[in-house]
Design a protein around this motif. Structure first.
Motif, PDB file in Angstrom:
ATOM      1  N   LEU A 242       3.396   2.016  -3.434  1.00  0.00           N
ATOM      2  CA  LEU A 242       4.400   3.006  -3.066  1.00  0.00           C
ATOM      3  C   LEU A 242       5.029   2.634  -1.735  1.00  0.00           C
ATOM      4  O   LEU A 242       4.348   2.156  -0.822  1.00  0.00           O
ATOM      5  CB  LEU A 242       3.760   4.387  -2.997  1.00  0.00           C
ATOM      6  CG  LEU A 242       3.176   4.903  -4.328  1.00  0.00           C
ATOM      7  CD1 LEU A 242       2.400   6.186  -4.113  1.00  0.00           C
ATOM      8  CD2 LEU A 242       4.288   5.107  -5.348  1.00  0.00           C
TER       9      LEU A 242
ATOM     10  N   LEU B  93       7.844   7.906  -3.209  1.00  0.00           N
ATOM     11  CA  LEU B  93       7.145   9.107  -3.660  1.00  0.00           C
ATOM     12  C   LEU B  93       8.172  10.227  -3.843  1.00  0.00           C
ATOM     13  O   LEU B  93       8.903  10.568  -2.911  1.00  0.00           O
ATOM     14  CB  LEU B  93       6.085   9.510  -2.636  1.00  0.00           C
ATOM     15  CG  LEU B  93       5.131  10.617  -3.045  1.00  0.00           C
ATOM     16  CD1 LEU B  93       4.283  10.188  -4.240  1.00  0.00           C
ATOM     17  CD2 LEU B  93       4.228  10.999  -1.874  1.00  0.00           C
TER      18      LEU B  93
ATOM     19  N   ASN C 149      -0.945   1.507   0.642  1.00  0.00           N
ATOM     20  CA  ASN C 149       0.385   1.411   0.041  1.00  0.00           C
ATOM     21  C   ASN C 149       1.320   0.665   0.989  1.00  0.00           C
ATOM     22  O   ASN C 149       0.849  -0.094   1.860  1.00  0.00           O
ATOM     23  CB  ASN C 149       0.913   2.806  -0.283  1.00  0.00           C
ATOM     24  CG  ASN C 149       0.295   3.366  -1.548  1.00  0.00           C
ATOM     25  OD1 ASN C 149       0.620   2.958  -2.651  1.00  0.00           O
ATOM     26  ND2 ASN C 149      -0.630   4.322  -1.381  1.00  0.00           N
TER      27      ASN C 149
END
Length: 472
Positions: free
Chosen positions: A123, A103, A145
């Motif tokens: 992610l 991120l 994630n």
């Protein structure tokens, strides 16, 4: 009617266009970089489509953008850091795609951001601590994630967060930062399905607006803080934490016992286990010993007492228990010439007594009882009487050597009394003739035997016999 095809690049020529909403269509292909030409866009949404490839970096040119929602597509690759240029952005939803990068920190600079939804992507890496600067954020969705590392304590600075903080279903580790207790407006906190350890922070008592909490499927330990806010939750909020205890989970007393046992094992001194094994072994040996004792106590006495080494011969004619000298029932039959009358020395209601001289020269009295109607098996009562007689030892009671079963008759083998019966000894002439030999001792002996009778009857198998002056 659903739109199909690719993103219409002609829209990007409309420089004053402020809203593009293409929700729930069947558009596919990539998002063209020409999207950056729509610099007046304030609202760009096209969720639930089939867009693929990467998000172009030209989205950073949309500086007036307030709402950006591209959820439920098939976009992948990295999130372009240029998105940090959209300073007016208030709602950013990139969920349900295939973004697989870290991120970018630039998202933490979007100070107007109120809703950030990044859930169900791929992610990875750490959650940027700079997200704690998003002071206007009311909802943070980052579940599903592959984020790792610890939960940044800076998330506790999100003082405006109210709707939810969801960072579940990741690979987060470490302890829960106590700073999360500062989120007084937060209604839902979801930290489940991670690898978090340690205890639940006591600062959670300050989560006064909390409506839902899920800490399940972690490695948390210790007691659940004893305040009503947590104890009123269902146990499902805490399940999957083996060392967690207290309401609404089981009491911590059980866990402290298990912990003590674990400490003993880890320290190399498993005292509890040793004590348990010792007591179990002692108990097992005691049960075996008791069983053996009971077994021998219940065993019937199968041999006549005076016959120290009895022999059992199972011939066709029957069975026999005889002295250790080792003669057979056929020896008795031969010694009496097949129970000839010439060998009879007495008769009675119960049978006939024969004199037999064995091969060893020992004279015996063989009593042949009346015929047994039960064939080749003796009655239990007869066996009990024989066993009891074998135990009796008294100078005025004839010794029982053994017994046999032969061709339907029970045979008793007694000591031969060469001087005859008591009846004969008690006659007056013989008594007068024998006074000098103290024949009265036999009468006194008979009296002594009568006095001894109660002791002989102490056994349950002891029979009660008539006392006669003759031997038959």
């Amino acid at each position: 009617m659903c739109l199909t095809g690719s993103f219409p690049t002609e829209l990007c020529k409309l420089v004053n266009l402020t809203i593009i909403e293409l929700d729930e269509n069947r558009l596919s292909g990539s998002i063209p970089p020409e999207i950056g030409n729509c610099k007046a866009l304030q609202r760009l949404t096209f969720p639930i489509n089939f867009f693929t490839s990467e998000l172009p970096k030209e989205v950073g040119n949309l500086t007036e953008l307030v709402v950006f929602n591209i959820s439920f597509n098939k976009l992948g690759g990295r999130i372009p850091p240029e998105i940090g240029c959209c300073k007016r952005l208030q709602r950013l939803d990139l969920s349900q795609n295939n973004f697989c990068s870290e991120l970018p920190n630039e998202i933490g600079t979007l100070m107007q951001l109120e809703v950030l939804i990044l859930s169900n992507n791929k992610l990875l890496g750490r959650i940027p601590s700079i997200l704690g600067n998003l002071s206007r954020l009311t909802e943070l969705q980052m579940g599903g994630n592959q984020f790792s590392g610890g939960i940044p304590r800076e998330l506790g600075w999100l003082s405006s967060i109210q709707i939810a903080m969801n960072i579940s279903h990741n690979s987060l580790s470490g302890t829960i930062p106590p700073e999360l207790g500062n989120l007084a407006l937060l209604e839902y906190l979801l930290l489940n399905n991670n690898q978090l350890t340690g205890e639940i922070p006591s600062t959670f008592v300050d989560l006064s607006s909390l409506l839902g909490l899920n800490l399940s499927c972690n490695h948390l330990s210790g007691p659940i803080p004893s305040f009503s806010l947590l104890q009123n939750l269902t146990s499902s909020s805490f399940l999957g934490n083996e060392a967690l205890c207290g309401e609404p989970l089981p009491s911590c007393h059980r866990f402290s016992t298990l912990s003590s046992s674990t400490d003993s094992r880890s320290s190399g001194y498993p005292i509890g286990e040793i004590v348990a094994i010792i007591f179990a072994a002692i108990g097992g040996l005691s049960l075996v010993l008791i069983a053996v004792i009971l077994f021998f106590l219940r065993l019937p006495v199968e041999a006549v007492a005076p016959l120290h080494d009895t022999q059992f011969s199972s011939a066709e004619s029957g069975f026999c228990i005889l002295p250790k000298d080792g003669f057979k029932v056929n020896d008795l039959v031969t010694a009496t010439n097949y129970f000839d009358e010439d060998f009879v020395i007495g008769r009675g209601a119960s049978g006939t007594v024969y004199k037999a001289i064995l091969k060893s020269g020992l004279p015996v009295a063989l009593k042949k009882l009346t015929s047994n109607r039960e064939g080749s098996s003796m009655e239990n009562s007869f066996r009990a009487e024989i066993l009891t007689l074998g135990k009796i030892r008294h100078r005025n009671i004839v010794k029982l050597y053994g017994y046999c079963y032969h061709e339907g008759s029970n045979l008793l083998l007694y000591e031969y009394m060469s001087r005859g019966s008591l009846e004969r000894a008690a006659s007056w002439k013989i008594l007068q003739f024998r006074l000098e030999y103290k024949v009265y001792d036999s009468s006194w002996g008979c009296t002594w035997a009568l006095l001894s009778a109660p002791r002989l009857q102490a056994s349950n198998h002891s029979p009660r016999y008539q006392i006669k002056q003759h031997s038959s």
